[in-house]
Design a protein around this motif. Structure first.
Motif, PDB file in Angstrom:
ATOM      1  N   ILE A  78      24.303 -24.703  48.298  1.00 53.59           N
ATOM      2  CA  ILE A  78      23.197 -23.748  48.353  1.00 53.59           C
ATOM      3  C   ILE A  78      23.766 -22.335  48.315  1.00 53.59           C
ATOM      4  CG2 ILE A  78      21.215 -22.954  49.714  1.00 53.59           C
ATOM      5  CD1 ILE A  78      21.258 -25.788  51.050  1.00 53.59           C
ATOM      6  N   ASP A  79      23.268 -21.540  47.398  1.00 50.94           N
ATOM      7  CA  ASP A  79      23.649 -20.126  47.268  1.00 50.94           C
ATOM      8  C   ASP A  79      25.131 -19.919  47.001  1.00 50.94           C
ATOM      9  OD1 ASP A  79      20.998 -19.365  47.491  1.00 50.94           O
ATOM     10  OD2 ASP A  79      21.111 -19.107  49.661  1.00 50.94           O
ATOM     11  N   ASP A  80      25.695 -20.787  46.148  1.00 48.81           N
ATOM     12  CA  ASP A  80      27.004 -20.587  45.539  1.00 48.81           C
ATOM     13  C   ASP A  80      28.156 -20.396  46.525  1.00 48.81           C
ATOM     14  OD1 ASP A  80      28.442 -20.598  43.183  1.00 48.81           O
ATOM     15  OD2 ASP A  80      28.242 -18.444  42.877  1.00 48.81           O
ATOM     16  N   LYS A 107      14.663 -19.190  53.006  1.00 49.42           N
ATOM     17  CA  LYS A 107      14.019 -17.890  53.166  1.00 49.42           C
ATOM     18  C   LYS A 107      13.488 -17.414  51.815  1.00 49.42           C
ATOM     19  CE  LYS A 107      16.953 -16.492  56.999  1.00 49.42           C
ATOM     20  NZ  LYS A 107      17.953 -15.548  57.486  1.00 49.42           N
ATOM     21  N   PRO A 108      12.465 -16.558  51.835  1.00 46.69           N
ATOM     22  CA  PRO A 108      11.965 -15.996  50.575  1.00 46.69           C
ATOM     23  C   PRO A 108      13.085 -15.290  49.810  1.00 46.69           C
ATOM     24  CG  PRO A 108      10.426 -15.537  52.347  1.00 46.69           C
ATOM     25  CD  PRO A 108      11.668 -16.101  52.990  1.00 46.69           C
ATOM     26  N   GLY A 109      13.012 -15.402  48.487  1.00 42.39           N
ATOM     27  CA  GLY A 109      13.999 -14.769  47.623  1.00 42.39           C
ATOM     28  C   GLY A 109      14.594 -15.761  46.646  1.00 42.39           C
ATOM     29  N   LYS A 110      15.614 -15.307  45.926  1.00 48.19           N
ATOM     30  CA  LYS A 110      16.295 -16.157  44.944  1.00 48.19           C
ATOM     31  C   LYS A 110      17.383 -16.980  45.625  1.00 48.19           C
ATOM     32  CE  LYS A 110      15.563 -13.672  40.644  1.00 48.19           C
ATOM     33  NZ  LYS A 110      14.784 -14.692  39.983  1.00 48.19           N
ATOM     34  N   HIS A 111      17.508 -18.228  45.182  1.00 59.07           N
ATOM     35  CA  HIS A 111      18.522 -19.141  45.700  1.00 59.07           C
ATOM     36  C   HIS A 111      19.086 -19.951  44.546  1.00 59.07           C
ATOM     37  CE1 HIS A 111      17.467 -18.446  49.926  1.00 59.07           C
ATOM     38  NE2 HIS A 111      16.215 -18.408  49.499  1.00 59.07           N
ATOM     39  N   THR A 112      20.365 -20.354  44.674  1.00 59.07           N
ATOM     40  CA  THR A 112      20.956 -21.269  43.707  1.00 59.07           C
ATOM     41  C   THR A 112      21.178 -22.618  44.381  1.00 59.07           C
ATOM     42  OG1 THR A 112      23.236 -20.607  44.201  1.00 59.07           O
ATOM     43  CG2 THR A 112      22.098 -19.432  42.405  1.00 59.07           C
ATOM     44  N   LEU A 113      21.048 -23.669  43.582  1.00 54.37           N
ATOM     45  CA  LEU A 113      21.272 -25.041  44.044  1.00 54.37           C
ATOM     46  C   LEU A 113      22.159 -25.744  43.028  1.00 54.37           C
ATOM     47  CD1 LEU A 113      17.604 -26.052  44.972  1.00 54.37           C
ATOM     48  CD2 LEU A 113      19.373 -25.168  46.523  1.00 54.37           C
ATOM     49  N   GLN A 114      23.119 -26.532  43.523  1.00 55.21           N
ATOM     50  CA  GLN A 114      23.971 -27.327  42.652  1.00 55.21           C
ATOM     51  C   GLN A 114      24.392 -28.581  43.407  1.00 55.21           C
ATOM     52  OE1 GLN A 114      27.787 -25.580  41.543  1.00 55.21           O
ATOM     53  NE2 GLN A 114      27.695 -26.627  39.560  1.00 55.21           N
ATOM     54  N   THR A 165      18.583 -21.886  39.542  1.00 57.06           N
ATOM     55  CA  THR A 165      18.112 -20.771  40.368  1.00 57.06           C
ATOM     56  C   THR A 165      16.625 -20.982  40.615  1.00 57.06           C
ATOM     57  OG1 THR A 165      19.729 -19.272  39.399  1.00 57.06           O
ATOM     58  CG2 THR A 165      17.839 -18.270  40.473  1.00 57.06           C
ATOM     59  N   ILE A 166      16.227 -20.848  41.863  1.00 61.49           N
ATOM     60  CA  ILE A 166      14.814 -20.916  42.217  1.00 61.49           C
ATOM     61  C   ILE A 166      14.444 -19.660  42.997  1.00 61.49           C
ATOM     62  CG2 ILE A 166      14.705 -23.436  42.218  1.00 61.49           C
ATOM     63  CD1 ILE A 166      14.835 -23.313  45.314  1.00 61.49           C
ATOM     64  N   THR A 167      13.166 -19.348  42.977  1.00 62.86           N
ATOM     65  CA  THR A 167      12.649 -18.232  43.766  1.00 62.86           C
ATOM     66  C   THR A 167      11.670 -18.792  44.775  1.00 62.86           C
ATOM     67  OG1 THR A 167      12.878 -16.733  41.893  1.00 62.86           O
ATOM     68  CG2 THR A 167      11.416 -16.019  43.678  1.00 62.86           C
ATOM     69  N   VAL A 168      11.917 -18.495  46.045  1.00 61.28           N
ATOM     70  CA  VAL A 168      11.044 -18.947  47.125  1.00 61.28           C
ATOM     71  C   VAL A 168      10.108 -17.803  47.472  1.00 61.28           C
ATOM     72  CG1 VAL A 168      10.926 -19.789  49.500  1.00 61.28           C
ATOM     73  CG2 VAL A 168      12.799 -20.520  48.004  1.00 61.28           C
ATOM     74  N   LYS A 169       8.778 -18.090  47.449  1.00 60.51           N
ATOM     75  CA  LYS A 169       7.783 -17.065  47.799  1.00 60.51           C
ATOM     76  C   LYS A 169       7.715 -16.868  49.282  1.00 60.51           C
ATOM     77  CE  LYS A 169       4.200 -18.602  44.870  1.00 60.51           C
ATOM     78  NZ  LYS A 169       2.839 -18.469  44.479  1.00 60.51           N
TER      79      LYS A 169
END
Length: 124
Positions: free
Chosen positions: A60-62, A92-99, A120-124
């Motif tokens: 999560i988040d590189d 948390k709200p914002g951009k996140h990376t998943l791998q 990359t996903i964006t959480v509202k």
């Protein structure tokens, strides 16, 4: 011998790990359900030494990870050692990376490393 010298398990030719959902560039709400995909191999709990099987790890988040060593456990490197194929994350709200990275029976990445594309996903 592989354990003594910390050697990675060989990955079968054509094996692939991927994130089924959410899709890359998706906008989602928390909690986020992440569904894991795998082809060309099977899933087994950590510690189960069966050829061509492994278990998932979600980055999560590189985070910085040395794939030559067993994957660490942290808030950014989540282990699914019971053989789980999906999870729900509170992000948390914002951009996140998943791998996804597939680990062998000793939590070490395969050789070659079996990792999904980073999404990359964006959480509202």
């Amino acid at each position: 011998m592989a354990e003594k010298f910390n050697l990675p398990s060989a990955a079968p030719a054509g094996a692939k790990v991927y994130i089924i959902s959410p899709a890359n560039d998706a906008t989602v709400t928390s909690p986020v359900t992440v569904v894991f995909g795998l082809s060309g191999m099977g899933i087994a709990p950590a510690g189960t030494q069966i050829e061509a099987t492994g278990h998932h790890h979600l980055l999560i988040d590189d985070p910085t990870v040395d794939f030559a060593l067993p994957l660490p456990t942290s808030e950014q490197v989540v282990h699914f050692g019971k053989g789980q194929t999906e999870t729900t994350l509170k992000l948390k709200p914002g951009k996140h990376t998943l791998q996804l990275v597939l680990g062998d029976w000793k939590h070490q990445a395969f050789n070659p490393t079996l990792a999904s594309d980073k999404i990359t996903i964006t959480v509202k």
